[in-house]
Design an enzyme around this catalytic site. Structure first.
Site, PDB file in Angstrom:
ATOM      1  CB  ALA A  67       5.996   4.913  -5.793  1.00  0.00           C
ATOM      2  N   GLY A 112       4.960   0.652  -3.002  1.00  0.00           N
ATOM      3  CA  GLY A 112       3.402   0.992  -3.598  1.00  0.00           C
ATOM      4  C   GLY A 112       2.953  -0.266  -4.326  1.00  0.00           C
ATOM      5  CD  GLU A 115       1.763   1.735   0.141  1.00  0.00           C
ATOM      6  OE1 GLU A 115       2.728   2.016  -0.928  1.00  0.00           O
ATOM      7  OE2 GLU A 115       1.662   2.604   1.040  1.00  0.00           O
ATOM      8  CD  GLU A 135       7.069   1.949   1.135  1.00  0.00           C
ATOM      9  OE1 GLU A 135       7.467   0.802   1.929  1.00  0.00           O
ATOM     10  OE2 GLU A 135       6.127   1.887   0.416  1.00  0.00           O
TER      11      GLU A 135
HETATM   12  N1  DAK Z   1      11.108   2.794  -9.599  1.00  0.00           N
HETATM   13  C1  DAK Z   1      11.756   2.688 -10.794  1.00  0.00           C
HETATM   14  N2  DAK Z   1      12.497   1.877 -11.398  1.00  0.00           N
HETATM   15  C2  DAK Z   1      12.453   0.676 -10.767  1.00  0.00           C
HETATM   16  C3  DAK Z   1      11.894   0.385  -9.566  1.00  0.00           C
HETATM   17  C4  DAK Z   1      11.261   1.483  -8.910  1.00  0.00           C
HETATM   18  N3  DAK Z   1      10.536   1.488  -7.980  1.00  0.00           N
HETATM   19  N4  DAK Z   1      12.190  -0.599  -9.276  1.00  0.00           N
HETATM   20  C5  DAK Z   1      12.928  -1.521 -10.066  1.00  0.00           C
HETATM   21  N5  DAK Z   1      13.403  -0.602 -11.341  1.00  0.00           N
HETATM   22  C6  DAK Z   1      13.896  -0.559 -12.292  1.00  0.00           C
HETATM   23  C7  DAK Z   1      15.593  -0.627 -11.958  1.00  0.00           C
HETATM   24  O1  DAK Z   1      15.944   0.837 -11.907  1.00  0.00           O
HETATM   25  C8  DAK Z   1      16.010  -1.178 -13.534  1.00  0.00           C
HETATM   26  O2  DAK Z   1      16.166  -0.144 -14.208  1.00  0.00           O
HETATM   27  P1  DAK Z   1      17.476  -0.221 -15.373  1.00  0.00           P
HETATM   28  O3  DAK Z   1      18.668   0.006 -14.433  1.00  0.00           O
HETATM   29  O4  DAK Z   1      17.156  -1.569 -16.132  1.00  0.00           O
HETATM   30  O5  DAK Z   1      17.009   1.005 -16.270  1.00  0.00           O
HETATM   31  C9  DAK Z   1      14.827  -2.235 -13.782  1.00  0.00           C
HETATM   32  O6  DAK Z   1      13.869  -1.662 -13.099  1.00  0.00           O
HETATM   33  C10 DAK Z   1      15.399  -3.573 -13.049  1.00  0.00           C
HETATM   34  O7  DAK Z   1      15.519  -3.645 -11.896  1.00  0.00           O
HETATM   35  P2  DAK Z   1      16.958  -4.351 -11.135  1.00  0.00           P
HETATM   36  O8  DAK Z   1      18.011  -4.204 -12.263  1.00  0.00           O
HETATM   37  O9  DAK Z   1      17.030  -3.507  -9.991  1.00  0.00           O
HETATM   38  O10 DAK Z   1      16.342  -5.741 -10.859  1.00  0.00           O
HETATM   39  P3  DAK Z   1      17.026  -6.836  -9.949  1.00  0.00           P
HETATM   40  O11 DAK Z   1      16.297  -8.014 -10.031  1.00  0.00           O
HETATM   41  O12 DAK Z   1      18.206  -6.757  -9.525  1.00  0.00           O
HETATM   42  O13 DAK Z   1      16.241  -6.279  -8.498  1.00  0.00           O
HETATM   43  C11 DAK Z   1      14.460  -5.584  -7.168  1.00  0.00           C
HETATM   44  C12 DAK Z   1      14.757  -6.175  -8.328  1.00  0.00           C
HETATM   45  C13 DAK Z   1      12.897  -5.539  -7.173  1.00  0.00           C
HETATM   46  C14 DAK Z   1      14.721  -6.136  -5.770  1.00  0.00           C
HETATM   47  C15 DAK Z   1      14.813  -4.034  -7.324  1.00  0.00           C
HETATM   48  O14 DAK Z   1      14.892  -3.435  -8.300  1.00  0.00           O
HETATM   49  C16 DAK Z   1      14.637  -3.104  -6.412  1.00  0.00           C
HETATM   50  O15 DAK Z   1      15.059  -3.264  -4.950  1.00  0.00           O
HETATM   51  N6  DAK Z   1      13.676  -2.174  -6.454  1.00  0.00           N
HETATM   52  C17 DAK Z   1      13.030  -0.979  -5.980  1.00  0.00           C
HETATM   53  C18 DAK Z   1      12.248  -1.600  -4.968  1.00  0.00           C
HETATM   54  C19 DAK Z   1      11.793  -0.408  -3.986  1.00  0.00           C
HETATM   55  O16 DAK Z   1      12.566   0.178  -3.034  1.00  0.00           O
HETATM   56  N7  DAK Z   1      10.405   0.327  -4.227  1.00  0.00           N
HETATM   57  C20 DAK Z   1      10.032   1.260  -3.934  1.00  0.00           C
HETATM   58  C21 DAK Z   1       9.474   1.019  -2.819  1.00  0.00           C
HETATM   59  S1  DAK Z   1       9.151   2.840  -2.015  1.00  0.00           S
HETATM   60  C22 DAK Z   1       4.994   8.559  -2.563  1.00  0.00           C
HETATM   61  C23 DAK Z   1       3.863   7.489  -2.244  1.00  0.00           C
HETATM   62  C24 DAK Z   1       4.233   6.368  -2.118  1.00  0.00           C
HETATM   63  C25 DAK Z   1       5.397   5.913  -2.184  1.00  0.00           C
HETATM   64  C26 DAK Z   1       6.449   6.730  -2.548  1.00  0.00           C
HETATM   65  C27 DAK Z   1       6.225   8.246  -2.785  1.00  0.00           C
HETATM   66  N8  DAK Z   1       4.388   9.749  -2.552  1.00  0.00           N
HETATM   67  C28 DAK Z   1       3.143  10.417  -2.458  1.00  0.00           C
HETATM   68  C29 DAK Z   1       5.277  10.990  -3.083  1.00  0.00           C
HETATM   69  C30 DAK Z   1       5.825   4.562  -2.221  1.00  0.00           C
HETATM   70  C31 DAK Z   1       7.165   4.331  -2.466  1.00  0.00           C
HETATM   71  C32 DAK Z   1       7.397   3.081  -2.712  1.00  0.00           C
HETATM   72  O17 DAK Z   1       7.074   2.223  -3.387  1.00  0.00           O
END
Ligand code: DAK
Length: 260
Positions: A67, A112, A115, A135
């Site tokens: 997400a 997400g 998921e 998460e």
């Molecule tokens: N959201 C927004 N931007 C994201 C992102 C995300 N999930 N994942 C990556 N990006 C963006 C980064 O901020 C970066 O943007 P800039 O800095 O270039 O502007 C760009 O994508 C490239 O990412 P990285 O520079 O970090 O790339 P790397 O190769 O170094 O790393 C990575 C790749 C996938 C390991 C890393 O980006 C990372 O850890 N990303 C986040 C993974 C993550 O934690 N995803 C979220 C999981 S929690 C909800 C319902 C469901 C959910 C939430 C709320 N509600 C009903 C409210 C679910 C939550 C989730 O999915």
């Protein structure tokens, strides 16, 4: 609806739906969730030309990296629960879609994104795919069905390990655990997904829809899946496709199903 974040291409009855926010690793923002809702309740469902759907992410790095984290900080409990419900409703639309949906997982499928892949009927992972539910790193839990579907695919013990540690697994491990149906070389995910869908497109569409429905009934609370199967079997007997399928077998020819 004009899509901002989805790209739709239809070729030979197969829709290729690409989540296209490459700069944010295809993270699911609320606009993308809205567009997915529209496709799976409207365009994809109602267009008879579409026999199956490949869902993938733009670029070579990510399927969907979760997400969109920038959107959900600052939510209170009521807003968070409402958003989770809205997202879950969309993922149910995918899981219950009456035509087959194959995730072509071309890179990170996190949170997400994992998921979303799990809501699809089949998952083809490229060698660079990475799956995980990180998460808890953010002080959250999965909100789009991750705690439920991961257990359905890989069992409670391993699912709890992934959910609690936030560890990522690679494509081969996802395949070994039963999360990915296939592992293919990077770049061949969509082709493999299309191949599967073209095979399914040769079968009877009403029977395909009922198989999906009955498989989902196994997990639906308060629904007797065996009873649903009995009823669905009976419904198939009433279809022209069943008569055509049986006649084609006897006449030793390929069936020509019309979805009727
Ligand atoms: N959201 C927004 N931007 C994201 C992102 C995300 N999930 N994942 C990556 N990006 C963006 C980064 O901020 C970066 O943007 P800039 O800095 O270039 O502007 C760009 O994508 C490239 O990412 P990285 O520079 O970090 O790339 P790397 O190769 O170094 O790393 C990575 C790749 C996938 C390991 C890393 O980006 C990372 O850890 N990303 C986040 C993974 C993550 O934690 N995803 C979220 C999981 S929690 C909800 C319902 C469901 C959910 C939430 C709320 N509600 C009903 C409210 C679910 C939550 C989730 O999915």
């Amino acid at each position: 609806m004009q899509y901002e974040n989805l790209r739709l291409e239809i070729d030979n009855g197969i829709a290729l739906l690409t989540i296209s926010r490459e700069k944010a690793l295809n993270a699911l923002n609320s606009q993308t969730i809205l567009e997915l809702r529209h496709f799976f309740s409207d365009t994809g469902r109602l267009n008879p030309e579409i026999k199956g759907v490949v869902l993938t992410g733009a670029g070579e790095k990510a399927f969907v990296a979760g997400a969109d984290i920038t959107e959900f900080s600052g939510l209170d409990s009521a807003q968070g629960a409402a958003l989770a419900q809205r997202g879950q409703d969309v993922f149910f639309l995918i899981e219950r879609f009456p035509k087959p949906v194959v995730a072509a997982v071309n890179g990170f499928a996190l949170g997400g994104g994992c998921e979303l892949a799990m809501a699809c009927h089949i998952r083809v992972a490229g060698e660079k795919a990475r799956f995980g539910q990180p998460e808890v790193n953010l002080g959250l839990i999965p909100g789009y069905g991750g705690t439920q579907r991961l257990i359905q695919y890989i069992g409670k013990g391993k699912a709890l390990e992934l959910l609690l540690t936030a560890d990522m697994i690679d494509a081969n491990e996802a395949h070994r655990l039963g999360l990915a149906n296939y592992v293919v070389p990077a770049g061949e995910e969509v082709a493999k997904a299309r191949e599967l869908l073209l095979k399914i497109a040769g079968k009877a569409p009403l029977a395909i829809a009922r198989v999906i429905e009955c498989a989902n009934a196994y997990f639906a609370e308060g629904v007797d899946g065996f009873a649903r199967e009995v009823a669905a079997f009976g419904e198939c007997c009433d279809t022209a496709d069943f008569k055509e399928g049986a006649a084609a077998f006897v006449e030793k020819r390929k069936a020509n199903f019309q979805g009727q």
